[in-house]
Design a protein around this motif. Structure first.
Motif, PDB file in Angstrom:
ATOM      1  N   VAL A 114     -13.175   5.460  -7.016  1.00 35.00           N
ATOM      2  CA  VAL A 114     -14.279   6.366  -6.127  1.00 35.00           C
ATOM      3  C   VAL A 114     -13.775   5.721  -5.407  1.00 35.00           C
ATOM      4  CG1 VAL A 114     -14.621   8.469  -6.055  1.00 35.00           C
ATOM      5  CG2 VAL A 114     -14.510   7.509  -8.477  1.00 35.00           C
ATOM      6  N   THR A 115     -12.768   6.537  -4.192  1.00 38.35           N
ATOM      7  CA  THR A 115     -12.717   5.562  -2.455  1.00 38.35           C
ATOM      8  C   THR A 115     -12.335   6.320  -1.740  1.00 38.35           C
ATOM      9  OG1 THR A 115     -12.671   3.903  -1.515  1.00 38.35           O
ATOM     10  CG2 THR A 115     -10.971   4.311  -3.157  1.00 38.35           C
ATOM     11  N   HIS A 116     -12.715   6.362  -0.689  1.00 38.19           N
ATOM     12  CA  HIS A 116     -11.977   7.401   0.812  1.00 38.19           C
ATOM     13  C   HIS A 116     -10.359   6.258   0.660  1.00 38.19           C
ATOM     14  CE1 HIS A 116     -16.503   8.014   1.268  1.00 38.19           C
ATOM     15  NE2 HIS A 116     -16.235   8.627   2.303  1.00 38.19           N
ATOM     16  N   THR A 117     -10.046   5.502   1.167  1.00 41.66           N
ATOM     17  CA  THR A 117      -8.824   4.744   0.840  1.00 41.66           C
ATOM     18  C   THR A 117      -8.192   4.010   0.025  1.00 41.66           C
ATOM     19  OG1 THR A 117     -10.234   2.852   1.399  1.00 41.66           O
ATOM     20  CG2 THR A 117      -9.470   4.521   3.093  1.00 41.66           C
ATOM     21  N   TYR A 118      -7.000   4.095  -0.374  1.00 44.09           N
ATOM     22  CA  TYR A 118      -6.207   3.537  -1.244  1.00 44.09           C
ATOM     23  C   TYR A 118      -5.159   2.872  -0.855  1.00 44.09           C
ATOM     24  CZ  TYR A 118      -8.618   6.169  -4.758  1.00 44.09           C
ATOM     25  OH  TYR A 118      -9.982   6.693  -5.316  1.00 44.09           O
ATOM     26  N   THR A 119      -4.160   1.487  -1.173  1.00 52.27           N
ATOM     27  CA  THR A 119      -3.049   1.251  -0.824  1.00 52.27           C
ATOM     28  C   THR A 119      -2.123   1.322  -1.986  1.00 52.27           C
ATOM     29  OG1 THR A 119      -4.440   0.500   1.313  1.00 52.27           O
ATOM     30  CG2 THR A 119      -1.990  -0.387   0.539  1.00 52.27           C
ATOM     31  N   GLN A 120      -0.793   1.899  -1.313  1.00 50.37           N
ATOM     32  CA  GLN A 120       0.506   1.728  -2.889  1.00 50.37           C
ATOM     33  C   GLN A 120       1.033   0.951  -2.501  1.00 50.37           C
ATOM     34  OE1 GLN A 120       1.288   5.608  -4.501  1.00 50.37           O
ATOM     35  NE2 GLN A 120       1.243   4.669  -6.016  1.00 50.37           N
ATOM     36  N   SER A 121       2.432   0.618  -3.113  1.00 56.21           N
ATOM     37  CA  SER A 121       4.032   0.007  -2.581  1.00 56.21           C
ATOM     38  C   SER A 121       4.925   0.399  -2.816  1.00 56.21           C
ATOM     39  CB  SER A 121       3.456  -1.091  -3.508  1.00 56.21           C
ATOM     40  OG  SER A 121       3.462  -1.708  -4.511  1.00 56.21           O
ATOM     41  N   PHE A 122       5.323   0.984  -2.429  1.00 53.80           N
ATOM     42  CA  PHE A 122       6.490   1.562  -2.764  1.00 53.80           C
ATOM     43  C   PHE A 122       7.983   0.448  -3.331  1.00 53.80           C
ATOM     44  CE2 PHE A 122       6.757   2.257   1.690  1.00 53.80           C
ATOM     45  CZ  PHE A 122       8.100   2.633   1.537  1.00 53.80           C
ATOM     46  N   ASN A 123       8.813   1.194  -3.499  1.00 59.62           N
ATOM     47  CA  ASN A 123       9.937   0.135  -3.734  1.00 59.62           C
ATOM     48  C   ASN A 123      11.435   0.712  -4.104  1.00 59.62           C
ATOM     49  OD1 ASN A 123       8.388  -1.429  -5.782  1.00 59.62           O
ATOM     50  ND2 ASN A 123      10.560  -1.392  -6.088  1.00 59.62           N
ATOM     51  N   TRP A 124      13.060   0.299  -3.833  1.00 60.43           N
ATOM     52  CA  TRP A 124      13.339   1.167  -4.641  1.00 60.43           C
ATOM     53  C   TRP A 124      14.212   0.046  -5.671  1.00 60.43           C
ATOM     54  CZ3 TRP A 124      18.655  -0.721  -4.988  1.00 60.43           C
ATOM     55  CH2 TRP A 124      19.362  -2.309  -4.777  1.00 60.43           C
ATOM     56  N   THR A 125      14.534   0.785  -7.120  1.00 57.71           N
ATOM     57  CA  THR A 125      14.512   0.467  -8.045  1.00 57.71           C
ATOM     58  C   THR A 125      16.549   0.411  -8.411  1.00 57.71           C
ATOM     59  OG1 THR A 125      14.766   2.912  -9.351  1.00 57.71           O
ATOM     60  CG2 THR A 125      12.391   0.810  -9.392  1.00 57.71           C
ATOM     61  N   SER A 126      17.156  -0.924  -8.321  1.00 58.42           N
ATOM     62  CA  SER A 126      18.073  -1.157  -8.705  1.00 58.42           C
ATOM     63  C   SER A 126      18.319  -0.814  -9.699  1.00 58.42           C
ATOM     64  CB  SER A 126      18.940  -2.638  -8.586  1.00 58.42           C
ATOM     65  OG  SER A 126      19.976  -2.626  -8.839  1.00 58.42           O
TER      66      SER A 126
END
Length: 616
Positions: free
Chosen positions: A580-592
């Motif tokens: 539980v936090t104020h900030t999150y970082t998430q990855s994203f990408n395309w999927t072949s």
């Protein structure tokens, strides 16, 4: 098993050129390299997956280093095919790799590694490993050139294949690089090179009393021109060998306290902010982190227990680093017995703290992590000060354009059903980014729809290095009353800044404003229920709010409008921690070649929402 194998290999480094960012790397249970990181004294973020799953043995050793001569951070491991691999990032850009170095099959999969600058060479980075024939190998690169090697050093069949090794400058010697290994007879060996000369060794040091291939670490003894090497002996004591300047090797000296597993892994560091204090860390037989230390040329102290007993598996692997941007903070990292990433820390000469436990990632939603299915971030109260930042690390191209949607939910019984804040790139016409607010009371009752231009683009591709940001404004009651949209190019130049004030729009009244209690980010087609096929694209999504949030894999009970955006794409999202936090970082990408998620039931309106409308 947790998200990581208990006691997994772990490495720490500054991310060079990225300000005060501290990076920690491990290979998760799916055989994929992961990054956890912190900026200065902020909140820890991650895990961010790097590369593909099933690439390396789960929990295998990793090492990290600057590629000397560059603002580049390198991470090395030996993949499942027995080949040395490097991942890298320049400054704060996107991660590259893996790049294979040397031949496949010559190294044991998941072999231990050591890395160092070759001192006295002009910006040469070395990586050391023991091959399948029990022989020391070195790979190297100068500045931004091509990788070389392997060069074989010393005799074959001397060491256990893939066994641990350590490297250090020999302090007080003119540009000498040393590599240390415990041989098959349980004796410490040193190899060395001066400047760019020929490698020498092995020279035997001390008695043959250690476990063959035992882990070891090397460091300056701070305050002296002394090089130390540490090994845990068969009786569970830390032993130190040392050399002053270019003198003869001495030792071993036992550091009091036989509390460790035989041949346990260690980590060593300066304690930052203390006057020339050297710390050595190890996990004891009861699973407690311990530290031994010495000031200058004084007597060794410890072992002092840090954190609870039973926290980690006995002899868990460790990494240590300064936490960059913090005032003299020393961190120690491990993967605990539950497969979670733990941080212990001390400021200056204060008391040790921790562990701070980064909980294992939340399970994916039933529809997976991709297209129009992502985690929900919620607090079932008013989420205020929300901003979402998209950092593009690989050019984004889609067959039908694409968009980033912040799809927000108001509380059960609120007048607004869904609030959508978007930045999109349409597939036709002049290439441009468009900002959008698209808010609804019900599926048949749209409250707001406005789409101003945000920025022009050079083409219908969003280039790597571009950054987008959506920030939501709140009034005194927590209602969303405006949104700010920003865009920057790959040189950090602002190319667009648009603020939409909701009450300034024609027909919008105070009744049309509500707070939000949950939201979901979707990287999908640009508009109108379309499907785009992405042919490239990757980056990170950073979420920040002025209040703590929780990651959920199902829609929270505090909302009564069950909606899923109708736009879709072959996109995928990385895991998020349950912290539980104020900030999150998430990855994203395309999927072949991946199937695009099926169109879900959209904007289902419950009786409670209909009653809210009737009462308005």
């Amino acid at each position: 098993m947790g998200y990581y194998p208990a006691g997994a290999g772990i490495a720490a480094s500054q991310q060079f050129g990225a300000g005060n960012q501290t990076d920690v790397f491990s290979v998760n249970g799916s055989g994929q390299l992961d990054l956890n990181f912190v900026d200065s004294a902020g909140e820890w973020q991650g895990p961010i997956p790097i590369g593909a799953a099933n690439f390396a043995p789960a929990g295998c050793p990793v090492v990290a280093s600057r590629q000397f001569g560059l603002n580049q951070t390198d991470v090395f491991l030996v993949a499942g095919n027995g080949q040395l691999q490097v991942f890298w990032v320049d400054n704060n850009g996107g991660w590259g790799g893996p790049e294979a170095i040397g031949p496949a099959g010559s190294l044991p999969a998941g072999a231990s590694l050591a890395t160092s600058q070759q001192f006295g060479c002009n910006n040469q980075t070395d990586v050391f490993v023991v091959d399948k024939n029990g022989q020391l190998n070195v790979f190297w690169v100068n500045n931004a050139g091509a990788w070389n090697g392997p060069e074989k050093i010393g005799p074959s069949n001397t060491f256990n294949p893939g066994c641990p090794l350590a490297t250090s400058q020999q302090f007080g010697c003119n540009n000498q690089t040393d590599v240390f290994i415990v041989d098959k007879n349980g004796q410490l060996n040193v190899f060395w090179v001066n400047n760019a000369g020929a490698w020498n060794g092995p020279e035997k040091i001390g008695p043959s009393t250690f476990t063959p291939g035992a882990p070891l670490v090397a460091s300056q003894q701070f305050g002296l021109s002394q090089t130390d090497v540490f090994i845990v002996d068969k009786n569970g004591s830390i032993n130190v060998f040392w050399v002053d300047n270019a003198g003869p090797w001495q030792g071993p000296e036992k550091i009091p306290g036989s509390v460790f597993p035989a041949a346990a892994p260690l980590a060593v560091s300066q304690q930052f902010g203390c006057n020339n204090q050297t710390d050595v860390f190890c996990v004891d037989t009861k699973g407690q982190l311990r530290v031994c230390w010495v000031n200058n040329a004084g007597a060794w102290q410890g072992p002092l227990g840090i954190g609870p007993s039973g926290n980690a598996g006995p002899g868990a692997k460790l990494a240590t680093s300064q936490q960059f941007g913090c005032n003299n903070q020393t961190d120690v990292f491990l993967i605990d017995k539950n497969g979670q990433f733990d941080v212990f820390w001390v400021n200056n000469a204060g008391a040790w703290n921790g562990p701070l436990v980064r909980s294992n990632p939340v399970a994916a939603p039933s529809a997976g992590l991709g297209s129009n299915s992502n985690y929900f971030l919620s607090n079932c109260s008013h989420i205020t000060g929300l901003s979402v930042t998209i950092d593009v690390t690989q050019d984004i191209t889609g067959s039908d354009g694409f968009g980033f949607q912040v799809n927000c939910y108001s509380a059960s019984g609120d007048y607004d059903g869904g609030q959508q804040y978007l930045i999109y790139l349409a597939p036709g016409g002049s290439p441009q980014l468009t900002a959008m607010v698209d808010n609804w009371h019900t599926t048949s009752d749209q409250l707001i729809n406005t789409q101003p231009k945000l920025a022009s683009l050079p083409s219908h591709t969003l280039p790597a290095g571009y950054k987008l940001k959506i920030s939501l404004d709140n009034d005194a009651s927590g209602n969303i009353n405006g949104a700010n949209y920003q865009a920057w190019d790959n040189n950090g130049n602002s190319i667009g800044n648009v603020t939409i004030t909701l009450l300034s729009l024609s027909g919008v009244t105070q009744q049309d404003l509500d707070p939000i209690v949950a939201f979901q980010l979707n990287f999908v087609d640009y508009l109108n229920g379309g499907v785009t096929v992405l042919s490239s694209g990757a980056g990170t999504i950073s979420y920040s709010a002025s209040v703590p949030m929780t990651v959920l894999n199902t829609e929270p009970s505090c909302v009564d409008w069950d909606f899923v955006t109708v736009e879709r794409a072959n996109s995928a999202y990385g895991p998020l921690s349950s912290s539980v936090t104020h900030t999150y970082t998430q990855s994203f990408n395309w999927t072949s070649g991946a199937a695009i998620a099926k169109k879900a039931t959209v904007m289902h309106v419950t009786a409670a929402k209909k009653l809210a409308k009737a009462a308005s």
